[in-house]
Design a protein around this motif. Structure first.
Motif, mmCIF file in Angstrom:
data_model
loop_
_atom_site.group_PDB
_atom_site.id
_atom_site.type_symbol
_atom_site.label_atom_id
_atom_site.label_comp_id
_atom_site.label_asym_id
_atom_site.label_seq_id
_atom_site.Cartn_x
_atom_site.Cartn_y
_atom_site.Cartn_z
ATOM 1 N N GLY A 118 0.787 -1.219 0.000
ATOM 2 C CA GLY A 118 0.000 0.000 0.000
ATOM 3 C C GLY A 118 0.817 1.266 0.000
ATOM 4 O O GLY A 118 0.238 2.363 0.050
ATOM 5 N N SER A 119 2.162 1.150 -0.036
ATOM 6 C CA SER A 119 3.005 2.343 -0.019
ATOM 7 C C SER A 119 3.749 2.569 -1.326
ATOM 8 O O SER A 119 4.178 3.695 -1.599
ATOM 9 C CB SER A 119 4.033 2.247 1.125
ATOM 10 N N THR A 120 3.924 1.538 -2.120
ATOM 11 C CA THR A 120 4.746 1.675 -3.330
ATOM 12 C C THR A 120 4.130 2.620 -4.348
ATOM 13 O O THR A 120 4.853 3.259 -5.118
ATOM 14 C CB THR A 120 4.959 0.301 -3.968
ATOM 15 N N HIS A 121 2.785 2.730 -4.362
ATOM 16 C CA HIS A 121 2.160 3.602 -5.355
ATOM 17 C C HIS A 121 2.489 5.072 -5.106
ATOM 18 O O HIS A 121 2.356 5.910 -6.006
ATOM 19 C CB HIS A 121 0.635 3.404 -5.348
ATOM 20 N N LEU A 122 2.925 5.411 -3.900
ATOM 21 C CA LEU A 122 3.307 6.792 -3.609
ATOM 22 C C LEU A 122 4.569 7.197 -4.352
ATOM 23 O O LEU A 122 4.834 8.397 -4.524
ATOM 24 C CB LEU A 122 3.521 6.966 -2.102
ATOM 25 N N PHE A 123 5.347 6.221 -4.795
ATOM 26 C CA PHE A 123 6.575 6.484 -5.546
ATOM 27 C C PHE A 123 6.442 6.073 -7.005
ATOM 28 O O PHE A 123 7.406 6.177 -7.758
ATOM 29 C CB PHE A 123 7.741 5.728 -4.908
ATOM 30 N N GLY A 124 5.302 5.597 -7.404
ATOM 31 C CA GLY A 124 5.070 5.133 -8.764
ATOM 32 C C GLY A 124 4.858 3.636 -8.795
ATOM 33 O O GLY A 124 3.765 3.146 -9.058
ATOM 34 N N ASN A 125 5.917 2.883 -8.511
ATOM 35 C CA ASN A 125 5.840 1.429 -8.426
ATOM 36 C C ASN A 125 7.035 0.937 -7.606
ATOM 37 O O ASN A 125 7.825 1.728 -7.075
ATOM 38 C CB ASN A 125 5.813 0.784 -9.822
ATOM 39 N N GLU A 126 7.166 -0.399 -7.518
ATOM 40 C CA GLU A 126 8.255 -0.951 -6.710
ATOM 41 C C GLU A 126 9.629 -0.566 -7.238
ATOM 42 O O GLU A 126 10.545 -0.215 -6.485
ATOM 43 C CB GLU A 126 8.154 -2.482 -6.659
ATOM 44 N N ALA A 127 9.778 -0.627 -8.584
ATOM 45 C CA ALA A 127 11.084 -0.321 -9.167
ATOM 46 C C ALA A 127 11.499 1.121 -8.902
ATOM 47 O O ALA A 127 12.663 1.412 -8.609
ATOM 48 C CB ALA A 127 11.066 -0.614 -10.665
ATOM 49 N N THR A 128 10.529 2.054 -8.986
ATOM 50 C CA THR A 128 10.842 3.458 -8.733
ATOM 51 C C THR A 128 11.229 3.687 -7.274
ATOM 52 O O THR A 128 12.161 4.448 -6.971
ATOM 53 C CB THR A 128 9.639 4.333 -9.098
ATOM 54 N N MET A 129 10.548 3.010 -6.367
ATOM 55 C CA MET A 129 10.869 3.162 -4.949
ATOM 56 C C MET A 129 12.262 2.609 -4.643
ATOM 57 O O MET A 129 13.044 3.235 -3.917
ATOM 58 C CB MET A 129 9.815 2.456 -4.101
ATOM 59 N N ILE A 130 12.589 1.449 -5.209
ATOM 60 C CA ILE A 130 13.910 0.865 -5.002
ATOM 61 C C ILE A 130 14.990 1.770 -5.582
ATOM 62 O O ILE A 130 16.062 1.955 -4.993
ATOM 63 C CB ILE A 130 13.977 -0.538 -5.610
ATOM 64 N N SER A 131 14.724 2.348 -6.743
ATOM 65 C CA SER A 131 15.695 3.250 -7.364
ATOM 66 C C SER A 131 15.941 4.475 -6.485
ATOM 67 O O SER A 131 17.081 4.931 -6.335
ATOM 68 C CB SER A 131 15.209 3.676 -8.742
ATOM 69 N N ASP A 132 14.873 4.998 -5.879
ATOM 70 C CA ASP A 132 15.026 6.147 -4.987
ATOM 71 C C ASP A 132 15.852 5.769 -3.754
ATOM 72 O O ASP A 132 16.729 6.534 -3.326
ATOM 73 C CB ASP A 132 13.650 6.662 -4.580
ATOM 74 N N MET A 133 15.576 4.600 -3.187
ATOM 75 C CA MET A 133 16.366 4.133 -2.056
ATOM 76 C C MET A 133 17.840 4.008 -2.420
ATOM 77 O O MET A 133 18.735 4.436 -1.677
ATOM 78 C CB MET A 133 15.855 2.768 -1.575
ATOM 79 N N GLN A 134 18.080 3.412 -3.581
ATOM 80 C CA GLN A 134 19.455 3.154 -4.009
ATOM 81 C C GLN A 134 20.228 4.452 -4.199
ATOM 82 O O GLN A 134 21.389 4.567 -3.789
ATOM 83 C CB GLN A 134 19.447 2.340 -5.302
ATOM 84 N N GLN A 135 19.595 5.445 -4.795
ATOM 85 C CA GLN A 135 20.271 6.715 -5.029
ATOM 86 C C GLN A 135 20.594 7.431 -3.715
ATOM 87 O O GLN A 135 21.690 7.973 -3.538
ATOM 88 C CB GLN A 135 19.403 7.611 -5.913
ATOM 89 N N ARG A 136 19.656 7.424 -2.788
ATOM 90 C CA ARG A 136 19.878 8.118 -1.520
ATOM 91 C C ARG A 136 20.974 7.433 -0.698
ATOM 92 O O ARG A 136 21.822 8.094 -0.094
ATOM 93 C CB ARG A 136 18.580 8.188 -0.723
ATOM 94 N N LEU A 137 20.955 6.114 -0.653
ATOM 95 C CA LEU A 137 21.978 5.399 0.107
ATOM 96 C C LEU A 137 23.355 5.529 -0.538
ATOM 97 O O LEU A 137 24.362 5.668 0.161
ATOM 98 C CB LEU A 137 21.589 3.928 0.245
ATOM 99 N N ALA A 138 23.400 5.486 -1.862
ATOM 100 C CA ALA A 138 24.677 5.648 -2.551
ATOM 101 C C ALA A 138 25.244 7.046 -2.314
ATOM 102 O O ALA A 138 26.459 7.215 -2.140
ATOM 103 C CB ALA A 138 24.506 5.383 -4.045
ATOM 104 N N HIS A 139 24.367 8.038 -2.285
ATOM 105 C CA HIS A 139 24.824 9.405 -2.018
ATOM 106 C C HIS A 139 25.376 9.520 -0.604
ATOM 107 O O HIS A 139 26.302 10.318 -0.343
ATOM 108 C CB HIS A 139 23.668 10.380 -2.211
#
Length: 495
Positions: A118-139
């Motif tokens: 019920g939370s993934t749609h706030l970021f678009g989909n699962e792939a978009t949410m994972i991509s956002d996580m990955q970018q923030r952690l890498a930064h």
């Protein structure tokens, strides 16, 4: 259309694995070029606990003896590991992950599990949410592996053993993963591979009865958890209470009296929260934000944990007087950065003002010279004069009335200083520190035997006979005589 029927959404579990959590925590604060490892002593051997990517490229691995690692890589940088700090850092990452889901639990010592249903749609989909996580952690300089599955076991397996965090065909992706992705122990993993069962798909195609008889029910439980047949809950951690209050002013202030009035209101609110939880503040930080967005802090370290605003408020006066208000202060924030649980006490009408005043005095003096500089004597379990007490900071210890000495002891003790005399009775006249002294009154002797199990160069000569003497010149000294090697010494002076 079906009336009155609810379609239960498919669970979306996200697993985050931080394979270099410990080393990333250190390297974020102290960047190091080249191979770097953290070491931990295990079974009387110093071994690699965590390592960065450059160290892995040199052929090093976890659990490797540190001496062997230094031989393979002479340019290796190392530091001792701190598992407690790593766990604190993992909990910090858990708080950061609240932006993606409110239901987060820890996964071992190096991972997180999120129920993102019920939370993934706030970021678009699962792939978009994972991509956002990955970018923030890498930064932030943190290495992370991700997995999204319909069960907790599937998400963990994808994060640890798959390159596709969000697979198109979940069943097909899981089937090719090794059996170690089932979160089984190493012994079971090796036994299954020897039987030719190397992937999860091989286990699915095998009869369950022989597997249960050979490996027990735990293997089948792990298999069902990965496939989603057996539910597996996620236990979220409760956030620790946050004791902080804030006040934003419509107009800036600059007078100390106005600031103290604001601090009084904030203290009343904060102490009410602390008292409701049976907590006392040990360290308070007052942050004053000026209109130019610069902030100044006033830190107050208390000698005792308190939630009494009337006692705490005057202690802020000195710090507030030293604040530069600039063009004015428009925001005040008060936070208890260190708290302690207060013991339950019976309500009594007996006043304890003397002890309270002493604690407040220690706090005031500690603000000037440091709380650690104010010390007190505490009794120790030894009859040897030098070992019959210890010195501890007064703010971090309690006064102890369990002094068991039945005979008086001098206020000042020092290493024994020899004086003239060879008879068991104290000499009537002697020289000490270039002073000629005459004994008027004497009390003793008190024989003290050495503690044979302790090595002390001053007590190797045997027993001592102690005397309290009062000299006609006003000195009250503590003398002792050594019968086995006749000699007299001065060791202390009474007040």
């Amino acid at each position: 259309m079906f009336v009155g029927t609810q379609i239960k959404p498919t669970r979306q579990i996200v697993s985050l694995w931080f394979p270099r959590l410990a080393s990333d925590r250190i390297l974020r604060a102290r960047p190091i070029d080249g191979p770097f490892v953290l070491t931990l002593k295990e079974n009387n051997a110093n071994r690699i606990y965590c390592l960065n990517k450059a160290a892995e490229q040199q052929g090093l691995y976890r659990g490797m003896p540190f001496s062997d690692a230094c031989a393979f890589c002479p340019s290796l940088h190392s530091m001792p590991a701190d598992p407690h700090a790593d766990q604190h850092f993992l909990r910090t990452l858990r708080r950061w992950a609240n932006r993606y889901s409110p239901w987060i639990g820890l996964e071992g010592n190096d991972g997180l599990t999120l129920d993102a249903t019920g939370s993934t749609h706030l970021f678009g989909n699962e792939a978009t949410m994972i991509s956002d996580m990955q970018q923030r952690l890498a930064h932030a300089g943190i290495t992370a592996c991700f997995g999204v599955g319909t069960s907790r076991g599937a998400a963990w397996a994808l994060a640890h053993y798959s390159d596709a965090p969000v697979p198109d065909d979940m069943q097909a992706t899981l089937a090719v993963l090794p059996v170690a992705a089932l979160r089984i122990d190493h012994k079971t993993d090796v036994a299954l591979q020897r039987l030719g069962l190397r992937s999860i798909g091989d286990l699915i195609a095998t009869e369950r009865g022989p597997l249960a008889r050979r490996f027990g029910t735990n293997l089948l439980l792990r298999l069902d958890q990965v496939l989603g047949v057996q539910p597996e809950s996620i236990t979220p951690l409760k956030d620790p209470p946050h004791y902080a209050v804030r006040m934003t002013l419509p107009e800036p202030i600059g007078l100390c009296a106005d600031v103290m009035a604001g601090v009084e209101r904030l203290l009343s609110q904060l102490c009410h929260k602390l008292a409701a939880d049976g907590i006392g503040a040990r360290v308070l930080v007052l942050t004053l934000r000026r209109v130019d967005r610069e902030a100044q802090e006033v830190e107050l370290r208390l000698a005792r944990a308190l939630h009494d605003s009337a006692r705490i408020l005057p202690l802020f006066q000195r710090g507030v007087d030293d604040v530069d208000a600039g063009f004015g202060i428009d925001q005040l924030r008060l936070m208890a950065t260190q708290v302690e649980t207060l013991p339950v006490q019976q309500i009594s009408h007996v006043s304890n003002s003397g002890k309270d005043q002493l604690d407040d005095l220690i706090t005031r003096l500690g603000a000037r010279i440091g709380l650690e500089s104010i010390q007190r004597f505490l009794p120790a379990d030894s009859h040897i004069p030098e070992r019959s007490f210890i010195i501890a900071p007064a703010a971090f210890s309690k006064a102890d009335d369990a002094w068991t000495m039945s005979r008086p002891r001098p206020l000042h003790l020092f290493p024994p200083e020899a004086i003239a005399g060879h008879t068991p009775q104290p000499p009537d006249h002697f020289y000490w520190r270039r002073m000629a002294l005459t004994i008027g009154r004497r009390h003793g002797p008190e024989r003290i035997a050495p503690e044979w199990w302790m090595a002390d160069e001053y007590w190797r000569s045997g027993v001592r006979d102690y005397w309290r003497v009062e000299t006609r010149q006003g000195r009250r000294l503590w003398l002792f005589f050594t019968p086995q090697n006749p000699a007299w010494f001065v060791q202390g002076e009474f007040a």
